[in-house]
Design a protein around this motif. Structure first.
Motif, short mmCIF file in Angstrom:
data_model
loop_
_atom_site.label_atom_id
_atom_site.label_comp_id
_atom_site.label_asym_id
_atom_site.label_seq_id
_atom_site.Cartn_x
_atom_site.Cartn_y
_atom_site.Cartn_z
N HIS A 119 6.46 -39.11 39.60
CA HIS A 119 5.35 -39.42 38.37
C HIS A 119 6.16 -40.04 37.07
CE1 HIS A 119 6.88 -35.40 38.01
NE2 HIS A 119 6.61 -35.61 36.47
N LYS A 120 7.31 -39.73 37.02
CA LYS A 120 8.10 -40.51 36.03
C LYS A 120 8.33 -41.89 36.20
CE LYS A 120 10.70 -36.23 34.02
NZ LYS A 120 11.97 -35.65 33.70
N ARG A 123 5.09 -44.00 35.63
CA ARG A 123 4.97 -43.94 34.13
C ARG A 123 5.67 -44.96 33.70
NH1 ARG A 123 5.01 -37.81 32.91
NH2 ARG A 123 3.00 -37.23 33.56
N SER A 124 6.93 -45.22 33.84
CA SER A 124 7.80 -46.04 33.59
C SER A 124 7.22 -47.71 34.05
CB SER A 124 9.38 -46.06 34.10
OG SER A 124 9.66 -44.70 33.70
N THR A 126 4.29 -48.43 35.10
CA THR A 126 2.97 -48.81 34.68
C THR A 126 3.23 -49.22 33.01
OG1 THR A 126 2.07 -46.92 35.81
CG2 THR A 126 0.66 -47.80 34.04
#
Length: 134
Positions: A119-120, A123-124, A126
């Motif tokens: 998920h990290k 996010r990066s 995106t």
């Protein structure tokens, strides 16, 4: 008569060489034994590092971190040691990832792992796509 004496001299020389060769063989066998022992210890150190690394990787990929189960799995994998030494494997949660250590009689190795957090990464990615679109 001369011929018999020459034969006796040869036998005496070959006997002296045989005794010297026996001393050399003793030393050679001791050196080979020490080399084999060193290979066993090196094998066990490499194996313990691999088991610790594998347990750390597995703890980072599991959703529910089961540290006790991974420790038991690591201890089972450590049953392949050659030098008959015992190793202690310990895993615990540390910040976002995990921390582990393995110790034997004469060495200790520690590792930390931030874990696998997709998920990290998403996010990066995106956020980078959002910055390039503007």
């Amino acid at each position: 008569m001369k011929r018999a004496r020459a034969v006796d001299d040869r036998l005496w020389l070959s006997g002296a060489l045989t005794i010297e060769a026996a001393y050399i063989m003793i030393m050679a066998l001791l050196i080979f034994g020490a080399m084999i022992r060193y290979c066993f210890v090196s094998h066990d150190r490499v194996l313990s590092g691999m088991v610790l690394n594998e347990a750390m990787e597995l703890s980072g990929h599991l959703r529910e971190e089961d540290m006790e189960g991974l420790s038991a799995y690591g201890q089972e994998r450590l049953s392949a040691v050659l030098s008959q030494k015992s190793f202690d494997l310990s895993l615990e949660e540390y910040r976002d990832g995990s921390m582990g250590s393995i110790s034997g009689r004469d060495f200790k190795r520690e590792m930390t792992d931030r874990g696998f957090r997709p998920h990290k990464l998403m996010r990066s990615l995106t956020m980078m796509e959002g910055l390039t679109d503007e």
